[in-house]
Design an enzyme around this catalytic site. Structure first.
Site, short mmCIF file in Angstrom:
data_model
loop_
_atom_site.label_atom_id
_atom_site.label_comp_id
_atom_site.label_asym_id
_atom_site.label_seq_id
_atom_site.Cartn_x
_atom_site.Cartn_y
_atom_site.Cartn_z
N ASN A 151 0.88 -1.17 0.00
CA ASN A 151 0.00 0.00 0.00
C ASN A 151 0.91 1.22 0.00
O ASN A 151 1.52 1.53 1.02
CB ASN A 151 -0.91 -0.02 1.24
CG ASN A 151 -1.73 1.25 1.36
OD1 ASN A 151 -1.83 2.03 0.41
ND2 ASN A 151 -2.34 1.46 2.52
N LYS A 188 0.12 4.22 -0.17
CA LYS A 188 -0.49 5.40 0.47
C LYS A 188 -0.28 6.61 -0.46
O LYS A 188 -0.40 6.46 -1.67
CB LYS A 188 0.07 5.58 1.88
CG LYS A 188 -0.09 4.29 2.70
CD LYS A 188 0.21 4.42 4.15
CE LYS A 188 0.00 3.06 4.84
NZ LYS A 188 0.16 3.11 6.28
N HIS A 248 -9.33 1.48 5.37
CA HIS A 248 -8.03 1.60 6.04
C HIS A 248 -8.16 2.55 7.23
O HIS A 248 -8.91 3.53 7.18
CB HIS A 248 -6.98 2.11 5.05
CG HIS A 248 -5.58 2.01 5.56
ND1 HIS A 248 -5.07 2.90 6.48
CD2 HIS A 248 -4.60 1.10 5.33
CE1 HIS A 248 -3.82 2.55 6.76
NE2 HIS A 248 -3.51 1.46 6.08
N GLU A 252 -6.37 4.85 8.23
CA GLU A 252 -6.08 6.27 7.93
C GLU A 252 -7.30 6.94 7.30
O GLU A 252 -7.52 8.14 7.51
CB GLU A 252 -4.84 6.35 7.02
CG GLU A 252 -3.57 6.03 7.81
CD GLU A 252 -2.45 5.43 6.99
OE1 GLU A 252 -2.51 5.43 5.74
OE2 GLU A 252 -1.49 4.92 7.61
N GLU A 281 -5.04 -4.97 10.88
CA GLU A 281 -4.00 -3.96 11.04
C GLU A 281 -4.18 -3.25 12.39
O GLU A 281 -4.96 -2.29 12.48
CB GLU A 281 -4.08 -2.92 9.92
CG GLU A 281 -3.80 -3.49 8.55
CD GLU A 281 -3.22 -2.44 7.61
OE1 GLU A 281 -2.27 -2.77 6.90
OE2 GLU A 281 -3.70 -1.29 7.62
N GLY A 285 3.21 1.97 10.77
CA GLY A 285 4.20 3.02 10.58
C GLY A 285 5.02 3.34 11.81
O GLY A 285 5.71 4.36 11.84
N SER A 314 3.94 -2.43 10.17
CA SER A 314 5.41 -2.51 10.30
C SER A 314 5.97 -3.85 9.82
O SER A 314 6.92 -4.38 10.41
CB SER A 314 5.84 -2.23 11.75
OG SER A 314 5.51 -0.90 12.10
O1 LIG Z 1 -1.62 -0.48 4.68
C1 LIG Z 1 -0.57 -0.68 5.27
C2 LIG Z 1 -0.47 -0.47 6.69
O2 LIG Z 1 -1.01 0.75 7.08
C3 LIG Z 1 0.89 -0.75 7.28
O3 LIG Z 1 1.77 0.32 7.08
P1 LIG Z 1 3.31 0.12 7.55
O4 LIG Z 1 3.79 -1.14 6.91
O5 LIG Z 1 4.02 1.34 7.05
O6 LIG Z 1 3.29 0.00 9.03
#
Ligand SMILES: O=C[C@H](O)COP(=O)(O)O
Length: 249
Positions: free
Chosen positions: A9, A11, A104, A106, A173, A179, A212
């Site tokens: 992803n 983002k 998601h 976010e 998640e 993150g 993560s």
């Molecule tokens: O969509 C992915 C998740 O929000 C995980 O993000 P991350 O791997 O940067 O922690």
């Protein structure tokens, strides 16, 4: 049979030129020594910003990796209309997109997404033949208050009303692990994903872990029996690093 789905992803990262650079480097890092049957059981997916979707749909097939797809990060519940800034399922389908992330954390945290709008987006995606990746997960406060299970069960109960579980991926998640570098212990992710599975009508739904995920923890995560893949944020931006995640076996 449960399908393995290793998804990135991006983002709000990567311009078109940066996306092209990624895909000029990514294929060389893929280890394609698995038997064809194994490759067919494993989907590689990268969910990119809208501005990259159409151009990557023309670039990615030329790579010759049959199980590599491009996906979207959100979809509106209407087929069209006065919804400035939104993208509809038919718009995604017309350019050959097959997967879309829905709900998601976010989107929920920063853009007012509710269980009701998540449910409507899931329905819209499925009605056009898209496979949605539904994201669920608890906050740090909810985990500390021992509300992880009750919160996730309530999310599932609301999000999955009238949803076809035969065309669905779920990503667990934990918000506190996104993150932060603070990965959920793989055994704990396995436990929660097992609980999610116990609530489903279709126990063969692919359930991913996200939060993560990195090249150095992918092997341990994918060794867990309930975990069918990962949804990777930051570590999906680097072609060599994401290929290492894809190559976990
Ligand atoms: O969509 C992915 C998740 O929000 C995980 O993000 P991350 O791997 O940067 O922690």
């Amino acid at each position: 049979m449960r399908k393995i789905v290793i998804a990135g992803n991006w983002k709000m990262y990567k311009t078109q030129s940066e996306a092209k650079t990624f895909f000029s480097e990514f294929p060389a890092h893929l280890k394609n020594t698995a038997p064809q049957a194994a490759i067919a059981d494993q989907q590689i997916l990268i969910c990119v910003p809208y501005t990259n979707l159409a151009i990557l749909q023309t670039i990615v097939p030329a790579i010759g990796q049959a199980n590599l797809s491009i996906g979207a990060q959100n979809v509106h519940w209407s087929e069209n209309g006065a919804f400035t800034g939104e993208i509809s399922a038919p718009m995604l389908v017309e350019i050959g997109i097959k997967y879309v992330i829905v709900g998601h954390s976010e989107r929920r945290q920063f853009f007012g997404e509710t269980e009701d709008t998540v449910n409507k987006r899931l329905k819209a995606a499925q009605s056009c033949g898209l496979t949605p990746i539904l994201c669920v997960g608890e906050s740090k406060q909810q985990r500390d208050a021992n509300e992880t299970e009750s919160w996730i069960f309530s999310q599932l109960a609301a999000d999955l009303v009238d949803i076809d579980q035969n065309n669905l991926i779920i990503a667990y998640e934990p918000i506190w692990a996104i993150g932060t570098g603070d990965t959920c212990a793989s055994s704990e992710a396995n436990r929660v994903i097992g609980l999610i599975r116990s609530k489903l009508v279709n126990r063969d739904v692919t359930i991913q872990y996200g939060g993560s995920v990195k090249p150095d923890n992918i092997d341990e995560i994918m060794a867990q029996p309930e975990i069918d893949g990962v949804l990777v944020g930051g570590a999906s931006l680097d072609p060599a690093g994401f290929a290492r995640i894809v190559n976990y076996r």
